[in-house]
Design a protein around this motif. Structure first.
Motif, mmCIF file in Angstrom:
data_model
loop_
_atom_site.group_PDB
_atom_site.id
_atom_site.type_symbol
_atom_site.label_atom_id
_atom_site.label_comp_id
_atom_site.label_asym_id
_atom_site.label_seq_id
_atom_site.Cartn_x
_atom_site.Cartn_y
_atom_site.Cartn_z
ATOM 1 N N CYS A 255 0.803 -1.230 0.000
ATOM 2 C CA CYS A 255 0.000 0.000 0.000
ATOM 3 C C CYS A 255 0.833 1.275 0.000
ATOM 4 N N GLU A 256 1.782 1.383 0.899
ATOM 5 C CA GLU A 256 2.574 2.610 0.977
ATOM 6 C C GLU A 256 3.379 2.829 -0.296
ATOM 7 N N GLU A 257 3.833 1.750 -0.912
ATOM 8 C CA GLU A 257 4.604 1.865 -2.146
ATOM 9 C C GLU A 257 3.786 2.485 -3.276
ATOM 10 N N LYS B 29 3.928 6.492 -3.924
ATOM 11 C CA LYS B 29 5.026 7.209 -4.567
ATOM 12 C C LYS B 29 4.650 7.620 -5.988
ATOM 13 N N TYR B 30 3.567 7.049 -6.514
ATOM 14 C CA TYR B 30 3.111 7.385 -7.856
ATOM 15 C C TYR B 30 1.997 8.436 -7.852
ATOM 16 N N VAL C 228 -2.277 15.785 -4.838
ATOM 17 C CA VAL C 228 -3.421 14.871 -4.783
ATOM 18 C C VAL C 228 -3.513 14.228 -3.404
ATOM 19 N N LEU C 229 -2.380 13.797 -2.879
ATOM 20 C CA LEU C 229 -2.390 13.209 -1.533
ATOM 21 C C LEU C 229 -2.906 14.194 -0.493
ATOM 22 N N ALA C 230 -2.473 15.440 -0.594
ATOM 23 C CA ALA C 230 -2.894 16.460 0.375
ATOM 24 C C ALA C 230 -4.392 16.720 0.298
ATOM 25 N N SER C 231 -4.982 16.538 -0.870
ATOM 26 C CA SER C 231 -6.411 16.821 -1.025
ATOM 27 C C SER C 231 -7.298 15.662 -0.568
#
Length: 79
Positions: free
Chosen positions: A20-22, A25-26, A31-34
């Motif tokens: 999951c964590e890997e 990185k893509y 996007v992650l922050a939103s």
């Protein structure tokens, strides 16, 4: 978990904690922050696996069902 078990049956459910964590990185930092929460963040690392097991037990899953979810289903398919 309950929904997937209802759809497919307990013999067709499993979890994998290693990728999951890997995947993130893509995904761009914007996007992650939103995201209100990260997808797949059911538990934070292997050290919290006992909490997942406890949650499954509290939801009425039997020991054999939990074993299937945690790996014996995968082993059966791999064989």
């Amino acid at each position: 978990m309950d929904h997937i078990v209802e759809l497919t049956g307990i013999d067709h459910v499993g979890i994998g904690l290693d990728l999951c964590e890997e995947l993130f990185k893509y995904v761009s930092p914007d996007v992650l922050a939103s995201m209100p929460r990260k997808p797949f963040d059911v538990i934070k690392g292997h050290q919290n696996l006992p909490k997942l097991i406890e949650g499954l037990m509290n939801r009425g899953y039997k020991d054999l069902d939990i074993e299937k979810i945690l790996g014996t289903n995968f082993l059966r398919i791999f064989k």
